[in-house]
Write a protein that holds these residues in place. Sequence first.
Motif, PDB file in Angstrom:
ATOM      1  N   VAL A   1      -3.213  -0.647  -7.496  1.00 11.26           N
ATOM      2  CA  VAL A   1      -2.103  -1.579  -7.659  1.00 11.26           C
ATOM      3  C   VAL A   1      -2.356  -2.748  -6.710  1.00 11.26           C
ATOM      4  O   VAL A   1      -3.268  -2.708  -5.882  1.00 11.26           O
ATOM      5  CB  VAL A   1      -0.746  -0.905  -7.350  1.00 11.26           C
ATOM      6  CG1 VAL A   1      -0.435   0.190  -8.364  1.00 11.26           C
ATOM      7  CG2 VAL A   1      -0.730  -0.325  -5.932  1.00 11.26           C
ATOM      8  N   ALA A   2      -1.551  -3.806  -6.841  1.00 10.42           N
ATOM      9  CA  ALA A   2      -1.788  -5.016  -6.050  1.00 10.42           C
ATOM     10  C   ALA A   2      -0.702  -5.228  -4.999  1.00 10.42           C
ATOM     11  O   ALA A   2       0.470  -4.884  -5.197  1.00 10.42           O
ATOM     12  CB  ALA A   2      -1.855  -6.241  -6.967  1.00 10.42           C
ATOM     13  N   THR A   3      -1.114  -5.831  -3.878  1.00 11.00           N
ATOM     14  CA  THR A   3      -0.173  -6.274  -2.857  1.00 11.00           C
ATOM     15  C   THR A   3       0.312  -7.687  -3.180  1.00 11.00           C
ATOM     16  O   THR A   3      -0.196  -8.350  -4.087  1.00 11.00           O
ATOM     17  CB  THR A   3      -0.825  -6.285  -1.475  1.00 11.00           C
ATOM     18  OG1 THR A   3      -1.856  -7.302  -1.459  1.00 11.00           O
ATOM     19  CG2 THR A   3      -1.442  -4.936  -1.131  1.00 11.00           C
ATOM     20  N   LYS A   4       1.280  -8.156  -2.402  1.00 13.17           N
ATOM     21  CA  LYS A   4       1.817  -9.505  -2.582  1.00 13.17           C
ATOM     22  C   LYS A   4       0.730 -10.556  -2.456  1.00 13.17           C
ATOM     23  O   LYS A   4       0.759 -11.598  -3.137  1.00 13.17           O
ATOM     24  CB  LYS A   4       2.915  -9.749  -1.548  1.00 13.17           C
ATOM     25  CG  LYS A   4       3.647 -11.070  -1.664  1.00 13.17           C
ATOM     26  CD  LYS A   4       4.770 -11.147  -0.635  1.00 13.17           C
ATOM     27  CE  LYS A   4       5.554 -12.432  -0.775  1.00 13.17           C
ATOM     28  NZ  LYS A   4       6.683 -12.475   0.221  1.00 13.17           N
TER      29      LYS A   4
ATOM     30  N   GLY B   1      -2.404 -10.094  -3.258  1.00 17.86           N
ATOM     31  CA  GLY B   1      -3.454  -9.896  -4.248  1.00 17.86           C
ATOM     32  C   GLY B   1      -4.565  -8.944  -3.877  1.00 17.86           C
ATOM     33  O   GLY B   1      -5.639  -8.980  -4.483  1.00 17.86           O
TER      34      GLY B   1
ATOM     35  N   ASN C   1       3.169   1.521  -8.187  1.00 20.23           N
ATOM     36  CA  ASN C   1       3.512   0.402  -7.302  1.00 20.23           C
ATOM     37  C   ASN C   1       4.820   0.654  -6.567  1.00 20.23           C
ATOM     38  O   ASN C   1       5.081   0.025  -5.539  1.00 20.23           O
ATOM     39  CB  ASN C   1       3.577  -0.917  -8.081  1.00 20.23           C
ATOM     40  CG  ASN C   1       4.490  -0.872  -9.290  1.00 20.23           C
ATOM     41  OD1 ASN C   1       4.623   0.153  -9.957  1.00 20.23           O
ATOM     42  ND2 ASN C   1       5.119  -1.995  -9.584  1.00 20.23           N
TER      43      ASN C   1
ATOM     44  N   THR D   1       4.720  -2.336  -4.056  1.00 18.82           N
ATOM     45  CA  THR D   1       3.576  -2.899  -3.335  1.00 18.82           C
ATOM     46  C   THR D   1       3.500  -4.404  -3.456  1.00 18.82           C
ATOM     47  O   THR D   1       3.098  -5.087  -2.499  1.00 18.82           O
ATOM     48  CB  THR D   1       2.259  -2.297  -3.850  1.00 18.82           C
ATOM     49  OG1 THR D   1       2.119  -2.552  -5.261  1.00 18.82           O
ATOM     50  CG2 THR D   1       2.186  -0.805  -3.584  1.00 18.82           C
ATOM     51  N   GLU D   2       3.878  -4.950  -4.614  1.00 23.70           N
ATOM     52  CA  GLU D   2       3.758  -6.387  -4.833  1.00 23.70           C
ATOM     53  C   GLU D   2       4.747  -7.203  -3.999  1.00 23.70           C
ATOM     54  O   GLU D   2       4.666  -8.432  -3.963  1.00 23.70           O
ATOM     55  CB  GLU D   2       3.927  -6.720  -6.318  1.00 23.70           C
ATOM     56  CG  GLU D   2       5.291  -6.410  -6.906  1.00 23.70           C
ATOM     57  CD  GLU D   2       5.384  -5.026  -7.511  1.00 23.70           C
ATOM     58  OE1 GLU D   2       6.251  -4.814  -8.401  1.00 23.70           O
ATOM     59  OE2 GLU D   2       4.602  -4.141  -7.092  1.00 23.70           O
ATOM     60  N   ASP D   3       5.659  -6.529  -3.300  1.00 23.71           N
ATOM     61  CA  ASP D   3       6.596  -7.215  -2.410  1.00 23.71           C
ATOM     62  C   ASP D   3       6.174  -7.128  -0.946  1.00 23.71           C
ATOM     63  O   ASP D   3       6.920  -7.566  -0.057  1.00 23.71           O
ATOM     64  CB  ASP D   3       8.001  -6.625  -2.578  1.00 23.71           C
ATOM     65  CG  ASP D   3       8.564  -6.848  -3.969  1.00 23.71           C
ATOM     66  OD1 ASP D   3       8.192  -7.858  -4.601  1.00 23.71           O
ATOM     67  OD2 ASP D   3       9.355  -6.009  -4.429  1.00 23.71           O
TER      68      ASP D   3
ATOM     69  N   PHE E   1       1.461  -6.258 -13.952  1.00 27.71           N
ATOM     70  CA  PHE E   1       0.899  -7.044 -12.853  1.00 27.71           C
ATOM     71  C   PHE E   1       0.439  -8.423 -13.326  1.00 27.71           C
ATOM     72  O   PHE E   1       0.594  -9.407 -12.594  1.00 27.71           O
ATOM     73  CB  PHE E   1      -0.227  -6.270 -12.160  1.00 27.71           C
ATOM     74  CG  PHE E   1       0.267  -5.319 -11.108  1.00 27.71           C
ATOM     75  CD1 PHE E   1       0.744  -5.795  -9.895  1.00 27.71           C
ATOM     76  CD2 PHE E   1       0.284  -3.957 -11.329  1.00 27.71           C
ATOM     77  CE1 PHE E   1       1.225  -4.932  -8.914  1.00 27.71           C
ATOM     78  CE2 PHE E   1       0.761  -3.085 -10.363  1.00 27.71           C
ATOM     79  CZ  PHE E   1       1.235  -3.566  -9.153  1.00 27.71           C
TER      80      PHE E   1
ATOM     81  N   LEU F   1      -0.279 -11.341 -10.710  1.00 24.69           N
ATOM     82  CA  LEU F   1      -1.185 -10.550  -9.873  1.00 24.69           C
ATOM     83  C   LEU F   1      -2.077  -9.664 -10.747  1.00 24.69           C
ATOM     84  O   LEU F   1      -2.073  -8.436 -10.632  1.00 24.69           O
ATOM     85  CB  LEU F   1      -0.389  -9.676  -8.893  1.00 24.69           C
ATOM     86  CG  LEU F   1       0.367 -10.389  -7.786  1.00 24.69           C
ATOM     87  CD1 LEU F   1       1.298  -9.413  -7.057  1.00 24.69           C
ATOM     88  CD2 LEU F   1      -0.595 -11.036  -6.788  1.00 24.69           C
TER      89      LEU F   1
END
Length: 373
Positions: free
Chosen positions: A82-85, A87, A95, A128-130, A194, A199
């Motif tokens: 998964v991706a972080t904020k 990238g 996530n 995770t994206e936050d 994503f 992202l």
Amino acid sequence: MAVSLLPRLVLAATVVTVAGLAVLPPAAGAPGNRGGVARPGAERQPLVIGHRGASGHRPEHTLAAYELAARMGADYIEPDLVATKDGVLVARHENEISGTTDVAERPEFADRKTTKTIDGVEVTGWFTEDFTLAELKTLRAKERLPQLRPDNTRYDGRYEVPTFQEVIDLTRRLSRELDRDIGIYPETKHPSYFSSIGLPLESPLVRTLTRNGLNHKNAKVFVQSFEVSNLKALEKAVRVPLVQLVWTDGQPYDFTEAGDERTYADMVTREGLAEIATYADGVGPEKTMVISWNDDGSLGAPTDLVPDAHDAGLVVHPYTFRAENVFLPSDYRSSDDPAEHGDLAGELRTYYDLGVDGVFTDFPDIGVAARDD
């Protein structure tokens, strides 16, 4: 690996997005001849894939779980990505991370709790994206199934959330130390979602593989996804084998978004498998799609999936093999206690005898012993 139960050149060019999906520059020589996968019928042992590492023994998706899997003899370790904020690709099953980290106990992140719609399902928690990578690195992993795996809770709070690059670095170190190549088997999680938030997972995945010299036909890498369109995009950008994951019901979420009525059941017909073979090298079915269960929960008869997939030129890597009684067919259970271990080795030997090309298991020690016995 399983669906949540609430499935070549350095990228100097700019990635563009079409219909929400990152479109990648073509790999040298693409399409065709992705390597690293023995064709069905080849005389070789089935692969043992450490599902989220040795997740029956350590909290999942930690470097400790991956290392233990390799030391137990796993041929591949499986990081879900998964991706972080900012990238960066990190290894988590979802996530939403409240079930696998201590984020809910961190007052500094209390205001990050939110509700989102992921693949059509409303989910509340921390995502995770936050978080930037630096913020995620302050969290610590914990056991996802403490009622079933209480011994693993002794490791709660010890391990960070690893990046994909850290997983690759670990496999390189262990390959040298153990004097055998340890493969990686990443899964792109929720790729349409994503991409929709800017992202996309595909471009950093290809960049990371390429930067590490792993984007070639002899690299010990598989890439897997429950969606189809991102695998088709990756088919033009990588030289490693691709695996189409399938589930017991429903359909790929990118099909849902596109209004495509085909289901996972349609995808494992002979016609569906022939279509998968145009862009992928293998299929990853939930294990009961290979051998069904009877109404009483006992192991039933094999389906046609393995021979049909082999006829289509696809390898078959079913998931997920776990030792706890709750996950086993009734005739392989040791008692009515859901957490007690049953005869996982016996179940695995049945699948090996059927001709599967690999298995995803939380217990790679048992997977290797059953295969090599």
